[in-house]
Design an enzyme around this catalytic site. Structure first.
Site: not given
Ligand code: ATP
Length: 895
Positions: A637, A326, A633
């Site tokens: 997943d 990730d 996490d």
């Molecule tokens: P990774 O998979 O590497 O952890 P990530 O954290 O960007 O990456 P996700 O958590 O799925 O992956 O988030 C995807 C997208 O959703 C992010 O790029 C962001 O734009 C949006 N996002 C993340 N957290 C929030 C939140 N708490 N509220 C609203 N949108 C969010």
């Protein structure tokens, strides 16, 4: 009245708790003492004495004891007692090795024991699940396993899968309202969450009403079995091999006995020698030492912040050829700070560091009008649709919650807004929590006039798709393709600076009701703007990625983030090479599994993917012959973590479900920790090979010296008690110390081990047999030379043979530290080994020079000149083998 029938306040009063402050620590401690820990009882473990007795169940040990008894009856009391003493010491050694192995496995289990978030003394704290008590207030969310029986007092979009109790695998929708009917079934108690069930969606808060054996689970659970002992593939192979080795050892021993008898030795003498030889030569301690080596390695891994949940993973770690990681929090620091905001056509740069809410908004070079209405909305709505809290402790600002949301909260606070201030104007009516599939989150709020609004925040491309208009220079405009392009360009500009972006949108809503689904809410929105935040890479990651590359392991980034952000970060930390491919979730979605397999070897970044894509990626990589480590996490997943060869869960941000599916947990969520774990995994495997090599070569040497002597019609070069002593001392401490050996310098410069590679691959068999042969010959030579000089003093020659055999083995143990030769490693690097060897030498000297023991061990004091012979002969095998190595090298160089 039952808990589910009461109103929340009634539960609070009955149970003597406080929903605002939680229990005090002292009250929690009292209740813990009074009601006991929150655990399901386990069946009792076998007691120590039985484990000790187990050590004697070995067939050959029984034969040895019987033989000793016979020799005792025949009047050889000293021999009999000494042999029994050695057998008992050996049993103790085995017993301690097994206990140690079991204890460290138990400690591991406790380390990975679940934790829960509890409200104590007005603060949310992480507490071990076993320490929660009735009256505790617990916060939980999607992916958590419920730690006790709870009466839910707050629920948003909460769904819990209760199949462990009800057999029903479809998650039940939960609420915080009282449910009527005193004897309704568990499945119908909508406002209760039960121990052991799984939160699949949403978030909630509950008050503990039962713990441990008083929970619904405790009442139906039979006593749990003790932790299943997982046995690794290598252990299984060694068990099978052990059987073959026993047969070979027995055949050779019988040969020694038969030849001995044919050459004129007495049957009685040969019988005892044969049985002792069999006991010495059978590597019965091997499985236990393997377990000890595995668990010692696992403890070293804990120090380096990774917890092995499934022992077989230790072996697989050394084979890993791809790590799918990730991005957020694993490759990056997950410390987010909003640096750019864009709304209605204006961009502001935001100054300030970390979570300290101090900074300025500067647009186009001057401090701009902070009163800009759309900027206001962007910031305040970002703070309302948000769970994170920024807590000030002394001069430090600490984040409680998700870093992405923390960054949004801080940005709003920099402009002078506070959550309390906003909550006095807006009341949150309903929440639709964030999930990685939708990539957005929404709240429904009510203002002072009673008007309702939806506020949604999420990935800009997703928010664009659900918006039909946007705020532009203070006015609401239709989201035409012109504006779509403007927004997409802006996202591209921000993302190429490695910024992670969140868009905020809203709409007034009139027909709202509680049962409305996300898809009815999250549509026709008004796009307000974007906040871009930095999330710097972890400083140690670049180096770790490089080391993995040198070790033949490819790192692949899998992220939910935007393709351009992902690319920028991947390039910065060296994951994305020139010409490396980047694949987006939406492209992946359209591909068949075969198409993915065809290109997967060239893809280094998967962006905007959903958790379910991870499974296809793992499968495609595995199809291509890779051994895949996969991090994760969230709840979604779990399938990919389970399907991968080494499932890795995050210790800090990981959900219980991800952890339960994983075989490795990273305590610090850090990619570099995966690299250390792989290094340790490779080292543990090599250490196991080292002591297998050592033990078996020693055993071959012991058997051959006896066999050759019998073939040459010589007297016994070693008496039974000496054989047993050699086995005890050299097999014990030095072998264990090899299990603690440090990794060779080039352990991360080699290619990953092929998973099908046998433990004796890379010439190990040859090393064992050739070295065993040489040890046997050298010992016999020393015996013959001295026996020829003192034909009437057999004991003297036997003592020399005994000392030569011991010394040859103790020199060999240093050879085993390297695949090349003894001179490739500094012997003082492993002080355990030096200590083990020195103490073995001292024990040997005591046996040779201490008169009371001489009688027992059939030894006599040796003259100093014999030691020259002993050392010379004992080191002969090392020099002979190094010699062949050098000539081999020279030949190679000549070619
Ligand atoms: P990774 O998979 O590497 O952890 P990530 O954290 O960007 O990456 P996700 O958590 O799925 O992956 O988030 C995807 C997208 O959703 C992010 O790029 C962001 O734009 C949006 N996002 C993340 N957290 C929030 C939140 N708490 N509220 C609203 N949108 C969010």
């Amino acid at each position: 009245m039952k808990w589910h029938e009461m109103r929340a306040e009634e539960v609070e009063e009955q149970i003597n708790s406080d929903f605002e402050a939680g229990l005090s620590e002292s009250e929690a401690k009292n209740r813990l003492l009074q009601y006991g820990t929150n655990e399901l009882q386990e069946a009792e473990r076998p007691n120590a004495f039985l484990v000790f007795l187990e050590q004697f169940k070995d067939f050959m040990v029984v034969v040895l004891l019987a033989a000793t008894l016979i020799s005792g009856l025949l009047g050889e009391y000293i021999d009999a007692v000494a042999i029994i003493a050695i057998v008992i010491i050996n049993a103790f050694l085995g017993f301690f090795q097994e206990r140690k192995a079991e204890k460290s496995l138990q400690a591991l289990k406790e380390l990975s024991a679940p934790q829960v978030t509890v409200l104590r003394e007005k603060e949310w704290r992480k507490v071990a699940s076993r320490e929660i008590v009735v009256g505790d207030i617990i916060k939980f969310g999607s992916g958590d396993r419920i730690g006790a029986d709870l009466r839910i007092v707050q629920a948003s979009s909460l769904e819990i899968e209760e199949s462990a109790l009800t057999g029903e695998s479809v998650p039940a929708v939960k609420s915080d309202k009282p449910v009527h009917g005193s004897d309704i079934s568990i499945g119908d108690q909508e406002n209760m969450a039960f121990m052991g069930t799984l939160v699949t969606r949403g978030t909630g808060v509950g008050v503990v009403v039962a713990t441990g054996m008083n929970t619904a689970m405790g009442q139906i659970a039979d006593l749990l079995q003790t932790a299943e002992t997982t046995i690794t593939p290598l252990q299984r192979k060694l068990e099978q091999l052990g059987k073959i080795l026993i047969t070979v050892a027995l055949i050779l021993t019988m040969l020694v006995v038969v030849v001995g008898v044919l050459q004129g030795h007495s049957l009685y003498e040969m019988f005892l020698a044969g049985v002792s030889l069999a006991v010495a030569a059978i590597p019965e301690g091997l499985p236990a030492i393997v377990t000890v080596a595995l668990s010692l390695g696992v403890q070293r891994m804990i120090k380096k912040k990774s917890i092995v949940r499934k022992l077989p993973a230790v072996e697989t770690l050394g084979c890993a050829s791809v790590i799918c990681s990730d991005k957020t929090g694993t490759l990056t620091q997950n410390k987010m700070t909003v640096t750019h905001v864009w709304s209605g056509g204006t961009t502001w740069n935001v100054s300030g560091n970390g979570y300290e809410p101090k900074g300025e908004f500067i647009s186009e070079g001057t401090e701009s009008n902070i009163k800009n209405k759309s900027l206001h909305q962007l910031l305040t709505f970002g703070l309302l649709c948000n769970h994170a809290n920024i807590i000030q402790k002394k001069n430090q600002y600490i984040l409680d919650g998700d870093p992405t949301e923390g960054a949004l909260a801080v940005a709003a606070m920099k402009a002078g807004f506070t959550r309390d201030g906003l909550l006095s104007e807006f009341q949150i009516v309903k929440e639709y929590p964030f999930d990685s599939e939708r990539k957005m989150m929404s709240v429904v709020v009510k203002d002072k006039q009673g008007k309702l609004f939806v506020i949604t925040k999420g990935a800009p491309d997703v928010i664009t798709n659900v918006s039909d208009s946007l705020l532009w220079e203070g006015k609401r405009e239709l989201f035409s393709s012109k504006y779509e392009k403007v927004v997409a360009d802006m996202v591209h500009t921000l993302a190429s600076q490695a910024l992670r972006n969140i868009a905020v949108a809203f709409k007034p809503i009139t027909n709202f009701h509680d049962g409305m689904q996300e898809r009815e809410i999250e549509k026709d929105l008004v796009f307000i703007g974007i906040q871009g935040m930095i999330d710097p890479p972890r400083p140690e990651v670049k180096q770790a990625v490089r080391e993995c590359k040198e070790a033949g392991i490819r790192t692949v980034m899998i992220t939910g983030d935007h393709i351009v952000t992902a690319k920028a970060i991947a390039a910065e930390i060296g994951i994305l090479p020139m010409g490396g491919k980047v694949l987006e979730g939406k492209t992946l979605q359209k591909m068949s599994q075969e198409e993915l397999e065809d290109m997967v070897d060239n893809v280094y970044v998967f962006a905007r993917v959903s958790p379910q894509h991870k499974l296809s990626i793992v499968k495609a990589l595995q199809k291509k012959g890779h051994i895949v480590a996969m991090t994760g996490d969230g709840v979604n997943d779990a399938p990919a973590i389970k399907a991968s060869d080494i499932g890795i869960a995050m210790g800090i941000t990981g959900t219980d479900v991800a952890k339960e599916a994983s075989s490795l947990v990273l305590l610090d969520d850090n990619f570099a920790t995966i690299k250390s774990a792989i290094k340790e995994g490779r080292n543990i495997y090599e250490n196991i090979r080292k002591f297998i090599r050592y033990l078996l070569a020693s055993n071959v040497g012991e058997i051959l010296v006896m066999l050759f002597a019998m073939l040459l019609a010589l007297p016994l070069p070693l008496v039974p008690i000496q054989i047993l002593w050699v086995n005890l001392v050299t097999d014990g401490l030095p072998a264990m110390a090899l299990g603690l050996d440090q990794a060779e310098g080039d352990v991360m410069k080699r290619k990953p081990r092929h998973p099908k590679e046998g433990v004796f691959a890379r010439g190990l068999w040859w090393k064992i047999v050739s070295r065993g042969f040489l040890i046997g010959i050298a010992t016999l030579l020393a015996f013959i030379i001295v026996y020829k000089q003192h034909p009437d003093n057999l004991i003297y020659a036997q003592t020399v043979a005994f000392a030569t055999l011991v010394m040859a083995q103790l020199i060999h143990v240093f050879d085993c530290r390297s695949d090349r030769s003894i001179f490739h490693r500094n012997p003082f690097q492993n002080m355990y080994l030096v200590g083990a060897v020195v103490s073995s030498i001292i024990l040997m000297l005591i046996v040779i020079y201490y008169p009371p023991l001489q009688g027992i061990f059939h030894t006599v004091a040796l003259a100093p000149k014999e030691w020259l012979l002993i050392i010379g002969m004992a080191s002969l095998p090392t020099f002979l083998l190094v010699g062949t190595l050098f000539t081999g090298k020279a030949k190679k160089n000549m070619v």
